[in-house]
Design a protein around this motif. Structure first.
Motif, PDB file in Angstrom:
ATOM      1  N   LEU A  17     -21.682 -22.725  -3.662  1.00  0.00           N
ATOM      2  CA  LEU A  17     -22.948 -22.696  -2.930  1.00  0.00           C
ATOM      3  C   LEU A  17     -23.061 -21.440  -2.079  1.00  0.00           C
ATOM      4  O   LEU A  17     -24.121 -20.796  -2.034  1.00  0.00           O
ATOM      5  N   VAL A  18     -21.980 -21.089  -1.382  1.00  0.00           N
ATOM      6  CA  VAL A  18     -21.983 -19.863  -0.585  1.00  0.00           C
ATOM      7  C   VAL A  18     -22.325 -18.667  -1.465  1.00  0.00           C
ATOM      8  O   VAL A  18     -23.213 -17.861  -1.145  1.00  0.00           O
ATOM      9  N   ASN A  19     -21.637 -18.540  -2.600  1.00  0.00           N
ATOM     10  CA  ASN A  19     -21.868 -17.403  -3.488  1.00  0.00           C
ATOM     11  C   ASN A  19     -23.300 -17.374  -4.008  1.00  0.00           C
ATOM     12  O   ASN A  19     -23.923 -16.303  -4.107  1.00  0.00           O
ATOM     13  N   HIS A  20     -23.838 -18.552  -4.341  1.00  0.00           N
ATOM     14  CA  HIS A  20     -25.195 -18.575  -4.890  1.00  0.00           C
ATOM     15  C   HIS A  20     -26.226 -18.232  -3.824  1.00  0.00           C
ATOM     16  O   HIS A  20     -27.164 -17.460  -4.095  1.00  0.00           O
ATOM     17  N   TYR A  21     -26.065 -18.779  -2.633  1.00  0.00           N
ATOM     18  CA  TYR A  21     -27.029 -18.457  -1.578  1.00  0.00           C
ATOM     19  C   TYR A  21     -26.961 -16.978  -1.198  1.00  0.00           C
ATOM     20  O   TYR A  21     -27.991 -16.365  -0.904  1.00  0.00           O
ATOM     21  N   VAL A  22     -25.765 -16.408  -1.214  1.00  0.00           N
ATOM     22  CA  VAL A  22     -25.640 -14.969  -0.972  1.00  0.00           C
ATOM     23  C   VAL A  22     -26.398 -14.187  -2.044  1.00  0.00           C
ATOM     24  O   VAL A  22     -27.112 -13.225  -1.753  1.00  0.00           O
ATOM     25  N   VAL A 217     -23.424 -26.480 -10.676  1.00  0.00           N
ATOM     26  CA  VAL A 217     -23.898 -27.413  -9.659  1.00  0.00           C
ATOM     27  C   VAL A 217     -24.606 -26.667  -8.530  1.00  0.00           C
ATOM     28  O   VAL A 217     -25.683 -27.082  -8.064  1.00  0.00           O
ATOM     29  N   ALA A 218     -24.030 -25.554  -8.090  1.00  0.00           N
ATOM     30  CA  ALA A 218     -24.634 -24.773  -7.006  1.00  0.00           C
ATOM     31  C   ALA A 218     -26.018 -24.269  -7.391  1.00  0.00           C
ATOM     32  O   ALA A 218     -26.966 -24.333  -6.587  1.00  0.00           O
ATOM     33  N   GLN A 219     -26.158 -23.776  -8.603  1.00  0.00           N
ATOM     34  CA  GLN A 219     -27.466 -23.276  -9.036  1.00  0.00           C
ATOM     35  C   GLN A 219     -28.491 -24.406  -9.119  1.00  0.00           C
ATOM     36  O   GLN A 219     -29.632 -24.257  -8.683  1.00  0.00           O
ATOM     37  N   ARG A 220     -28.071 -25.555  -9.657  1.00  0.00           N
ATOM     38  CA  ARG A 220     -28.974 -26.698  -9.762  1.00  0.00           C
ATOM     39  C   ARG A 220     -29.405 -27.177  -8.371  1.00  0.00           C
ATOM     40  O   ARG A 220     -30.577 -27.495  -8.147  1.00  0.00           O
ATOM     41  N   ILE A 221     -28.458 -27.233  -7.445  1.00  0.00           N
ATOM     42  CA  ILE A 221     -28.785 -27.652  -6.082  1.00  0.00           C
ATOM     43  C   ILE A 221     -29.795 -26.703  -5.463  1.00  0.00           C
ATOM     44  O   ILE A 221     -30.796 -27.132  -4.874  1.00  0.00           O
TER      45      ILE A 221
END
Length: 240
Positions: A17-22, A217-221
């Motif tokens: 999630l951290v990596n995706h939001y960055v 999962v991070a991208q879907r979220i």
């Protein structure tokens, strides 16, 4: 500036999630026990089971955000632990307490502080609680984890009810990510069948390559949270 605060951001779903939001150009604050330093996001070292200290450290993070030109605020309560996998009578009191402190109490406290802080902002404000299918399905050996995730689902619902008539409401959401290839799954598969009778099911999921990758999962979220697919107070399962 879009702001995301993510707990448990040093590994597993949290790190993804951290990596995706960055990658989506958010200013990210990652709260975990890690002491590593990063150039593209702010790593905040904190033991979220030490509630008093965690409260003060989170307030320091919010003070840093005050100095920024904020366009949206997101808190993701992701940090959690399975704890010892044993029947209730075999659990150590200290392990029960630690799991509830991390899985439940820290999410309540940080959400409370986030909501109070957010009163000064009219921008989009969201709380996402990472839930689990265990919130509604009981597993022998998982009494603490199941109960703590059920509490998180109720937190999601209650925040939405409390905020619905506010002038600048905080919207709350819950997501059950499914079975994800993380250290928690490794712990589950290594458990003795006497303590966890469903262990073979999880071994089969790994063997058959049926575990979600944290990055997926991070991208879907992110995509779901930044669309109109959910109503405030709702908890959904990514597998459905």
């Amino acid at each position: 500036m879009d702001i995301a605060i993510i707990t448990g951001g040093s590994k597993g779903i949290g790190r993804a999630l951290v990596n995706h939001y960055v990658s989506e150009k958010y200013k990210v604050f990652s709260l975990s026990r890690s002491h590593e330093k990063f150039d593209d996001f702010t790593q905040v070292s904190v033991d979220l089971t030490d509630i008093s200290t965690a409260e003060h450290i989170f307030e320091d993070v919010l003070d840093q955000i005050k100095e920024l030109d904020v366009t949206s605020l997101t808190l993701i309560n992701n940090a959690g632990r399975l704890g010892d996998i044993k029947h209730l009578e075999n659990l150590r009191p200290e392990d029960i307490s630690k799991s509830f402190q991390l899985n439940v109490t820290s999410a309540f406290v940080l959400s409370s502080l986030f909501i109070e802080f957010g009163k000064a902002y009219s921008c989009s404000k969201k709380i996402l609680n990472i839930s689990s299918g265990a919130a509604s399905s009981a597993y022998a050996g998982w009494s603490v984890y199941c109960a703590s995730k059920a509490a998180i689902d109720m937190l999601t619902s209650t925040i939405a009810i409390e905020q619905k008539n506010k002038e600048n409401p905080v919207h709350s959401f819950g997501i059950r990510p499914g079975v994800v290839d993380t250290e928690m799954q490794t712990q589950i598969r290594s458990t003795d069948a006497e303590d966890f009778e469903n262990v073979d099911k999880f071994k089969e999921l790994k063997k058959n390559d049926q575990l979600y990758k944290p990055e997926f999962v991070a991208q879907r979220i992110f995509d779901i949270l930044n669309s109109d697919q959910m109503k405030s107070g709702e908890t959904i399962d990514l597998r459905e």
